[in-house]
Design an enzyme around this catalytic site. Structure first.
Site, short mmCIF file in Angstrom:
data_model
loop_
_atom_site.label_atom_id
_atom_site.label_comp_id
_atom_site.label_asym_id
_atom_site.label_seq_id
_atom_site.Cartn_x
_atom_site.Cartn_y
_atom_site.Cartn_z
N LYS A 179 -9.66 2.57 -2.29
CA LYS A 179 -9.86 1.88 -1.01
C LYS A 179 -11.27 2.14 -0.47
O LYS A 179 -11.66 3.29 -0.26
CB LYS A 179 -8.81 2.40 -0.04
CG LYS A 179 -8.76 1.73 1.31
CD LYS A 179 -7.52 2.23 2.08
CE LYS A 179 -7.37 1.62 3.44
NZ LYS A 179 -6.08 2.00 4.08
N GLU A 215 0.83 -1.21 0.00
CA GLU A 215 0.00 0.00 0.00
C GLU A 215 0.87 1.27 0.00
O GLU A 215 1.85 1.33 0.73
CB GLU A 215 -0.88 0.00 1.25
CG GLU A 215 -1.88 1.16 1.32
CD GLU A 215 -2.68 1.16 2.62
OE1 GLU A 215 -2.21 0.58 3.61
OE2 GLU A 215 -3.78 1.74 2.63
N CYS A 221 -5.72 -2.74 2.08
CA CYS A 221 -5.43 -2.71 3.52
C CYS A 221 -6.63 -3.00 4.43
O CYS A 221 -7.05 -4.14 4.54
CB CYS A 221 -4.76 -1.40 3.89
SG CYS A 221 -3.91 -1.50 5.51
#
Lengths: 388, 388
Positions: free
Chosen positions: B196, B119, B233
């Site tokens: 994300k 990430e 993540c």
């Protein structure tokens, strides 16, 4: 019986490591250490007398200023069938009931508030055979059947909530059969039932021959010892099933199971624990133990010759906490009672830290699932010509 | 730097056990054994030259009669920041690019088809500081920014799909900032991006100070080497996020991450692996490694004194297969490249065995989520007076 070649438990092997190595591995694999709790000499003595391995531990939580702790002890019981599967059914039932009397006495002496048996606990796990006779005879009424009546008396005597997963027969609706968990409260009253939502079609789990997908939703039972729910066996493979109990407010979700073999064992330590993490509640995974042999041979849809056993139920029952830590497992080979103590307040404490409910975006997924269940659903696929 | 006290990996410790014990523990904890694969002497030589630990393994699958195998090699790269966080930004970027050149050369020599960085790979993970200056300067256009241009050339040269998680600046929509994964195909063309979906508010993960929840849905990118998706993540904590990529047909889901400490490490081996099992696809979890120190001190909302580091990123990147087996992890302390080979056909093979998609009852959950997102939602709770 092939049990003899089975090793006892992962935890026991890990303890052979040097102390520092053990602690490093334990922390990564099992999370924050649990502590020892007092389960009374009487409970220990009885567990030895009845040959039930007794394992206990406590999970830590923070003290709060505005809420009192809500300390609960759960009891998870894994057991073998006490006499051969081909024994007369009345004898089998009575042998099971005697085992229940024994373990509930141990659990009571160990301070257990909420007790849960394994899946279809009072009968052999006979669905591998696809024989309707005699196994369907074990099915009984959830509320008024002999097993619920038997356990009600003990629940009341021991002031204990008891979850009793059985084969249910619904005489009101066409004498149909269901895989059902009955919840009896600590006054011995029938609180309600939950029917297994997801039915396997894998290996020798021929359960769809006997019963269909449950129609009782995702009930959470409000008891004196917390809000509890039951995710029966194969339902643990479905994150949505776990989520639904969380949405309905569960603080402890029991997962009474019966599972064998190399296919499922590497999943066993993952799924109930992932559910505890994702939903900020406690999960209690209970598996059968031992090898059950049947009178008539059957095949397994895998090209191998007919045989008479279902493989080894590997036990390994455990409790997982919302912070991702977990208890040691019961053994892979023996009858056992796992007593775990924790504060239900830990659920909200962890949820506040991680924020999974706040960041969950349920509305986005409600919309997606709506679309995904239509017949003309178009998955969101990006190809070279559909630039995002 | 506190890295020195960190142990290297769980796998390395487990290997100290006697062989039979090791194999029993390995099987339960890691599932079906992976096999060795050939990654070429050249790749090994280069990985030593560049000080990148090289780990490789292959997952087995069945040969089918009607489909040809679709063998793919993925490369997961975990790395430290090569120079201090307070270095001039142009130097940092160039040092990162040099590291990328090195590892992509190793990956190419190791036969990698799809490569994924961690990430926000090309910058320090500076969101702990809550400083907008200078960190927001790293944000760049997903399609036309310097990093995508830089990697496009290498993707084309090496015939490799590259996933590049960066900080994105969207100049078309108010110069907003996003946490974004860019997908570049093996011809060097920009295929698309994913933002994300779930943004943390936990510990020092102050990312919600910089960017909001993603608005790109759950795209699956159709590439020459399979249908791939990216769960960035914190999205790995959300089973619904994983499910959505599965519903859209993903065969491999990458999880580029940056995570530290005792809070998350016991979860690390659980979540991506549970997702692989539940959705019958491969997951590739990549974590940063090392400890990043910053120029200015900051506090962590935990009552402890101000400090200058985010804690130890514990690496441990791994690949999980749909059958629940997993690769060894990369180390907890070093730059590393994990190369895993598998046949995409395994996804459908495992789905056919377990039947999770068939038994999923999406319609039931679509209905529940619809209800659960209304303001007057009543959870399904059974109390003594509401018998089920």
């Amino acid at each position: 019986m092939s049990d003899i070649k089975e090793f006892e438990s992962v935890e026991r092997i890990l303890k052979k490591l040097p102390p520092e190595d053990y602690e490093n591995v334990r922390r990564v694999l099992y999370g924050k250490a649990t502590r020892e709790i007092d389960v009374s000499e009487k409970a220990k003595h009885l567990s030895e007398k009845y040959a039930i391995e007794l394992v206990s531990c406590g999970f830590d939580s923070k003290e709060e200023e505005l809420r009192s702790p809500r300390i609960v002890r759960v009891g998870l019981f894994q057991h073998k069938i006490p006499i051969p599967t081909w024994s007369p059914m009345k004898e089998m039932r009575e042998a099971m009931y005697q085992m229940a009397r024994d373990v509930l006495e141990v659990a009571y002496r160990g301070g257990v508030n909420v007790f849960c048996f394994q899946e279809a606990w009072n009968m052999p796990f006979a669905f591998c055979t696809r024989e309707k006779h005699p196994w369907c005879e074990y099915a009984e009424d959830a509320q008024h059947g002999p097993t619920t009546r038997f356990l009600s008396e003990l629940a009341s005597r021991y002031n204990m909530v008891i979850i009793s997963p059985i084969l249910e027969r619904d005489s009101v609706h066409g004498n149909t059969i269901w895989n059902t968990a009955v919840v009896i409260d600590n006054h011995g009253d029938y609180l309600g039932k939950h029917r297994k939502n997801h039915i396997p079609r894998v290996g020798d789990f021929n359960e769809s021959t006997y019963y269909l997908e449950g129609n009782t939703g995702h009930p959470v039972f409000e008891t004196q010892f917390g809000k509890i729910a039951v995710n029966i066996c194969y339902g643990r493979h479905h994150p949505l099933n776990w989520l639904a109990f969380g949405i309905n407010g569960a603080e402890i979700v029991f997962n009474p199971s019966a599972t064998v073999g190399e296919l499922s064992e590497p999943l066993w330590g993952i799924e109930a624990r992932n559910a505890a993490i994702a939903n900020s509640y406690f999960t209690c995974a209970i598996n059968r133990v031992g090898t059950e042999e049947f009178k008539n041979e059957f095949t397994s849809g895998n090209g191998l010759p007919a045989h008479r056993d279902f493989g080894h139920f590997y036990g390994s029952s455990y409790v997982a906490a919302p912070d991702g830590s977990r208890s040691p497992g019961l053994s892979r080979t023996k009858n056992g009672l796992l007593i775990a103590e924790f504060d239900l307040n830990l659920c909200r404490q962890v949820a506040d830290v991680w924020g999974f409910q706040m960041t969950q975006r349920l509305d986005m997924y409600a919309e997606l699932l709506d679309k995904a269940t239509t017949h003309d659903f178009k998955p969101q696929v990006v190809t070279k010509t559909t630039e995002l």
